[in-house]
Design an enzyme around this catalytic site. Structure first.
Site, short mmCIF file in Angstrom:
data_model
loop_
_atom_site.label_atom_id
_atom_site.label_comp_id
_atom_site.label_asym_id
_atom_site.label_seq_id
_atom_site.Cartn_x
_atom_site.Cartn_y
_atom_site.Cartn_z
CG ASN A 82 -1.34 1.30 1.34
OD1 ASN A 82 -2.29 1.81 1.41
ND2 ASN A 82 -0.89 2.10 2.44
CE1 TYR A 148 0.21 7.39 -7.04
CE2 TYR A 148 -1.31 8.51 -8.07
CZ TYR A 148 -1.10 8.01 -6.88
OH TYR A 148 -1.99 7.07 -6.28
P1 NDP Z 1 -0.57 8.21 3.04
O1 NDP Z 1 0.15 9.88 2.37
O2 NDP Z 1 -1.80 8.40 3.79
O3 NDP Z 1 -0.06 7.18 2.91
C1 NDP Z 1 1.16 6.71 2.61
C2 NDP Z 1 2.05 5.87 3.48
O4 NDP Z 1 2.88 5.05 2.71
C3 NDP Z 1 2.53 6.68 4.62
O5 NDP Z 1 2.17 5.68 5.84
C4 NDP Z 1 3.95 6.39 4.50
O6 NDP Z 1 4.28 6.08 5.46
C5 NDP Z 1 4.23 5.02 3.70
N1 NDP Z 1 5.51 5.85 2.73
C6 NDP Z 1 5.52 6.65 2.09
N2 NDP Z 1 6.59 6.25 1.75
C7 NDP Z 1 7.46 5.12 2.25
C8 NDP Z 1 8.54 4.40 2.67
N3 NDP Z 1 10.02 4.88 1.15
N4 NDP Z 1 8.90 3.20 3.05
C9 NDP Z 1 7.77 3.16 4.03
N5 NDP Z 1 6.79 3.63 4.23
C10 NDP Z 1 6.60 4.65 3.18
O7 NDP Z 1 -1.40 8.17 1.82
P2 NDP Z 1 -3.23 7.18 0.93
O8 NDP Z 1 -3.51 6.12 2.70
O9 NDP Z 1 -3.57 8.52 0.64
O10 NDP Z 1 -2.06 5.79 -0.03
C11 NDP Z 1 -1.85 4.77 -0.03
C12 NDP Z 1 -1.33 4.10 -1.35
O11 NDP Z 1 -3.26 4.71 -1.89
C13 NDP Z 1 -0.79 4.64 -1.68
O12 NDP Z 1 0.10 3.51 -2.49
C14 NDP Z 1 -2.18 5.51 -3.12
O13 NDP Z 1 -0.89 5.80 -3.96
C15 NDP Z 1 -2.85 4.93 -2.87
N6 NDP Z 1 -3.75 5.51 -3.18
C16 NDP Z 1 -4.83 6.86 -2.70
C17 NDP Z 1 -5.77 7.21 -3.31
C18 NDP Z 1 -6.19 8.44 -2.60
O14 NDP Z 1 -7.49 9.18 -2.99
N7 NDP Z 1 -6.20 9.17 -0.99
C19 NDP Z 1 -5.90 7.13 -4.28
C20 NDP Z 1 -5.47 6.11 -5.18
C21 NDP Z 1 -4.34 5.17 -4.80
P3 NDP Z 1 5.25 6.82 6.42
O15 NDP Z 1 5.51 7.98 5.80
O16 NDP Z 1 5.27 6.77 7.87
O17 NDP Z 1 7.23 5.90 5.46
#
Ligand code: NDP
Length: 245
Positions: A82, A148
């Protein structure tokens, strides 16, 4: 008891997936870089939630992350890839570094972690389920998110390739394509851009943003026995956004 890994499980959609899993009796390991975020999630989810602070971009460390989980917790049955990052910029403003950074987190790290988890599943004869997270950016064209879009299109192709190769060995691989879901990521992309928000909602027949829990429900289904004949699919959970006019 089944065990799941949810990357990015400390916030947004990942947290909602982890919550759904924990409430359904699945022990859930959440991975992220921000220790405080993970601790807050653990406080919410309790003992069935285990936190691991790791940067998924450190590809060399991923085998160790997986070995630590299997040594200390046990078998891994479910992996939800995710974690992801987004960047909104004009096409010509995106640097090669910007592009590579998104591909590293959203594609390469997903591959590298999946590979390690799959090795473990195959060695231990586990009938596993892997769930990848795509986006509307790979269902239709969205401006200003070139890297993206490339990354999420790759995820859908990888889902099909993985499903073809791994399903005969007992590992199902599916993908959820969330529509516009209310999280920090979407707030950043939409809240200072009313035109884009109006456009997103205008083509969503249900007329409102989804909740992270909507993705949690779909992930729980795809992870479970009810989906035992489902593999290689991309399931939009989007209020109709991908088919909306
Ligand atoms: P958030 O930014 O809330 O969550 C993203 C999460 O990814 C964070 O918890 C972050 O944790 C983690 N993360 C990012 N980079 C790293 C890394 N290098 N290593 C470890 N952890 C990482 O975003 P969303 O919940 O909105 O998104 C979750 C997924 O859903 C993504 O793949 C996004 O592309 C997808 N998505 C979201 C949509 C939306 O409308 N919100 C629509 C379509 C897809 P930390 O900061 O602790 O590293």
């Amino acid at each position: 008891m089944r065990t799941a890994i949810v990357t990015g499980g400390g916030s947004g959609i990942g947290l909602a997936i982890a919550e759904k899993f924990v409430l359904s009796g699945i022990r859930t390991v959440i991975i992220g870089r921000d220790e405080q975020k993970l601790s807050a999630a653990k406080e919410l989810l309790g003992d069935m939630c285990i936190t691991i602070v790791a940067d998924l971009n450190d590809l060399n460390k991923l085998p160790e992350v997986v070995t630590n989980i299997t040594n200390t917790i046990g078998n891994i049955d479910i992996l939800v890839n995710n974690a992801g990052i987004n960047m909104k910029k004009e096409f010509t403003e995106v640097t090669d570094e910007d592009f590579q950074k998104i591909i590293l987190t959203n594609v390469t790290a997903v591959f590298a972690l999946s590979r390690e988890v799959v090795k473990h599943m195959l060695q231990n004869n586990i009938k596993g389920s892997i769930i990848n997270i795509s986006s509307m950016a790979s269902q239709y064209g969205i401006p200003k998110v070139i890297a993206y879009t490339a990354s999420k299109s790759a995820i859908e192709g990888m889902t099909r390739a993985m499903a073809t190769e791994l399903s005969p060995k007992g590992i199902r691989v599916n993908c959820i394509a969330p529509g516009f879901i209310a999280t920090a990521m979407s707030a950043k992309a939409l809240n200072n851009d009313p035109e884009r928000k109006a456009k997103a909602l205008g083509r969503t027949p249900m007329g409102y943003l989804g909740e992270p829990a909507d993705i949690g429900e779909a992930a729980l289904f795809l992870a479970g026995e009810g989906a035992k004949y489902i593999t290689g699919t991309v399931l939009p959970v989007d209020g109709g956004n991908s088919i909306g006019f």
